[in-house]
Design a protein around this motif. Structure first.
Motif, PDB file in Angstrom:
ATOM      1  N   LYS A   1       3.666   6.429 -10.459  1.00 25.96           N
ATOM      2  CA  LYS A   1       2.992   6.693  -9.187  1.00 25.96           C
ATOM      3  C   LYS A   1       3.660   5.953  -8.043  1.00 25.96           C
ATOM      4  O   LYS A   1       3.847   6.495  -6.948  1.00 25.96           O
ATOM      5  CB  LYS A   1       1.513   6.288  -9.278  1.00 25.96           C
ATOM      6  N   LYS A   2       4.024   4.667  -8.291  1.00 24.39           N
ATOM      7  CA  LYS A   2       4.683   3.881  -7.255  1.00 24.39           C
ATOM      8  C   LYS A   2       6.035   4.470  -6.874  1.00 24.39           C
ATOM      9  O   LYS A   2       6.402   4.502  -5.691  1.00 24.39           O
ATOM     10  CB  LYS A   2       4.869   2.435  -7.748  1.00 24.39           C
ATOM     11  N   LYS A   3       6.788   4.930  -7.873  1.00 25.93           N
ATOM     12  CA  LYS A   3       8.085   5.560  -7.598  1.00 25.93           C
ATOM     13  C   LYS A   3       7.924   6.806  -6.744  1.00 25.93           C
ATOM     14  O   LYS A   3       8.688   7.040  -5.801  1.00 25.93           O
ATOM     15  CB  LYS A   3       8.781   5.916  -8.914  1.00 25.93           C
TER      16      LYS A   3
ATOM     17  N   GLN B   1       5.405   7.430  -4.707  1.00 25.87           N
ATOM     18  CA  GLN B   1       5.007   7.006  -3.363  1.00 25.87           C
ATOM     19  C   GLN B   1       6.186   6.471  -2.572  1.00 25.87           C
ATOM     20  O   GLN B   1       6.326   6.757  -1.375  1.00 25.87           O
ATOM     21  CB  GLN B   1       3.915   5.934  -3.467  1.00 25.87           C
TER      22      GLN B   1
ATOM     23  N   LYS C   1       1.290   3.715 -13.607  1.00 24.33           N
ATOM     24  CA  LYS C   1       1.286   3.125 -12.263  1.00 24.33           C
ATOM     25  C   LYS C   1       2.702   3.060 -11.690  1.00 24.33           C
ATOM     26  O   LYS C   1       2.913   3.307 -10.499  1.00 24.33           O
ATOM     27  CB  LYS C   1       0.688   1.721 -12.326  1.00 24.33           C
ATOM     28  N   LYS C   2       3.694   2.730 -12.549  1.00 24.99           N
ATOM     29  CA  LYS C   2       5.086   2.679 -12.084  1.00 24.99           C
ATOM     30  C   LYS C   2       5.560   4.047 -11.610  1.00 24.99           C
ATOM     31  O   LYS C   2       6.242   4.168 -10.594  1.00 24.99           O
ATOM     32  CB  LYS C   2       5.988   2.170 -13.210  1.00 24.99           C
TER      33      LYS C   2
END
Length: 512
Positions: A422-424, A426, A419-420
């Motif tokens: 993916k967030k980076k 995004q 998830k981290k």
């Protein structure tokens, strides 16, 4: 349906009467017909019926057209027993499946275009064909990313290749054995024998110069020297160059097949890590693939209980034991795993039962989890290892609840890292989009300056709040002094942006 012949249903005269339209119309008349609104609606209804679910359109049609009250209770005939059971739960009317219903539906399919006004046989067949194609296409495309069909095909091909390579290598041994019979006793491995037959060719041409190349193939200097010595004093017959060419060609084909088998095994390993990573980590890629292949799919394997998985592949022995009232088999395909071979003779049945239990858990996790991970498979493997040591030494293994909690923690950490990432990604994409869309000129500079000021004000307020929280523990006098200071600070902070704005406005007015 006006009247039906139930007693003489299977008589050829009654069966022939269904084929004639006039006689069929005297028995059956059309009460209501509701066509599908679109091809998509037809496909949805078809999928619902195949799964044994009552669609909303079907329920509405039956509720509106079935007679609710009357002297005689209406009986609904359904050709499929699965959908009939579902309709029995939904509707209050009695339902009949099989028997006469099959004959009536056969007649309805045959004379449907003549019962409905404005419908031709050509149009009905085209509609059926189109719906059949779309239904089959939807079934084939189901779950594209995690297709277990490739595993079933590859393990079947792997087994077939093993048989073929064994047969072909035995043929090479027999064929080349006429010329060099001593090589069969020296080299036992089939693929190595084929490579040597391809390398040596005529044994009379073998010399000390070929010793290095022999060592590369055999991986043993003593064995290479033994081959060289045997070639000088061989009892084999002489062979013509044409026969040698054919033997070399055939042995090269066997060698290429053996190389392709290794590539296929690697492909199977990678495919199992994508589709069923936990099952592969627990029991191995080959045994796991055989279980999936025997069950038909990963979903079918997940539906099986542990007792079925335990004897999967030993159906003949099971039914023979049931017939003769003998002992039922303890294991099937899972016997090829390393755990059962390592267990003692008295513990083989116990460890096979335990291993089958863990296999069902792993297959269900693989089937219904969204993100493929092998954490649970590794933990289940550790549990089986602990159970083996418990049978041998008596060391008490960990509880299943504790092991699953550890697995969930590790899996949660992996999910967080994903998830981290993916967030980076995004955030980076958003920054790039903002950089492209940022307006040029003074307006853009002013907005950025305002944002910076807001961030500074928030950062100044945060430490003040922390100081206030620490002060609660201090005496009352200190509290009063510090609260006064706190009151003065927030009044001073908002003044600075106001004065700066006024200065900027004055500068603009002067410039104009």
């Amino acid at each position: 349906v006006k009247e039906v012949e139930e007693i003489g249903m299977l008589l050829p005269q009654v069966e022939a009467s269904v084929l004639s339209l006039g006689k069929f119309n005297s028995m059956v008349s059309l009460a209501a017909f509701f066509p599908f609104k679109s091809a998509q609606a037809a496909l949805e209804n078809m999928n619902a019926i195949s799964e044994g679910v009552v669609h909303a359109d079907l329920k509405l049609f039956l509720e509106t057209n079935l007679p609710q009250s009357g002297k005689k209770k209406s009986v609904l005939g359904v050709s499929d027993g699965k959908i009939g059971a579902a309709l029995q739960e939904e509707l209050s009317s009695s339902i009949q499946t099989g028997g006469v219903v099959a004959e009536i539906t056969r007649g309805l399919r045959l004379h449907f275009h003549s019962l409905v006004k404005g419908l031709t046989a050509m149009a009905a067949s085209k509609a059926q064909l189109g719906l059949g194609h779309s239904y089959s296409r939807a079934k084939v495309k189901f779950n594209v990313n995690r297709v277990d069909n490739m595993i079933i095909q590859s393990i079947a091909l792997l087994d077939q290749l093993d048989k073929d390579i064994n047969t072909f290598s035995m043929r090479v041994r027999e064929w080349y054995g006429y010329h060099f019979p001593e090589l069969i006793k020296i080299v036992s491995d089939n693929s190595m024998y084929c490579r040597l037959a391809q390398l040596i060719g005529n044994r009379k041409e073998l010399s000390e110069e070929n010793l290095e190349s022999l060592e590369e193939v055999v991986m043993d200097s003593a064995k290479a020297q033994a081959i060289l010595d045997a070639s000088r004093s061989s009892m084999g017959m002489d062979i013509s160059p044409i026969d040698l060419i054919n033997i070399e060609r055939f042995s090269s084909r066997v060698v290429s097949l053996a190389a392709y088998r290794l590539e296929l095994q690697e492909y199977l390993r990678s495919k199992m890590s994508q589709v069923a990573p936990n099952l592969a980590a627990l029991i191995g890629e080959v045994v796991g693939a055989r279980l999936i292949s025997h069950a038909g799919s990963l979903t079918n394997l997940a539906k099986y209980p542990a007792s079925t998985v335990q004897i999967l592949g030993a159906e003949k022995a099971l039914f023979r034991a049931l017939k003769t009232r003998g002992n039922t088999p303890k294991y099937g395909l899972i016997f090829h795993s390393t755990f059962i071979g390592r267990a003692a003779a008295k513990n083989k049945g116990r460890i096979s039962r335990y291993l089958a239990n863990k296999c069902t858990i792993a297959s269900r996790i693989d089937c219904f989890s969204e993100l493929p991970t092998s954490v649970f498979g590794d933990k289940l493997r550790e549990q089986v290892e602990e159970r083996l040591s418990f049978y041998e030494t008596g060391d008490v293994p960990r509880k299943n609840v504790d092991v699953m909690k550890e697995a969930l923690k590790e899996n949660g950490e992996e999910d967080n890292t994903l998830k981290k990432k993916k967030k980076k990604k995004q955030a980076a994409e958003e920054m790039e989009a903002q950089a492209e869309e940022a307006p040029s000129g003074e307006n853009g500079e002013e907005t950025s300056a305002k944002k910076k000021k807001k961030r500074k004000a928030e950062s100044e307020e945060a430490p003040d709040a922390e100081d206030g929280a620490e002060e609660t523990e201090t005496p009352a006098k200190k509290k009063k002094r510090k609260t006064d200071a706190m009151d003065t600070q927030p009044e001073e902070t908002p003044e600075t942006p106001v004065t700066e704005k006024k200065k900027k406005k004055k500068k603009k007015d002067a410039a104009e």
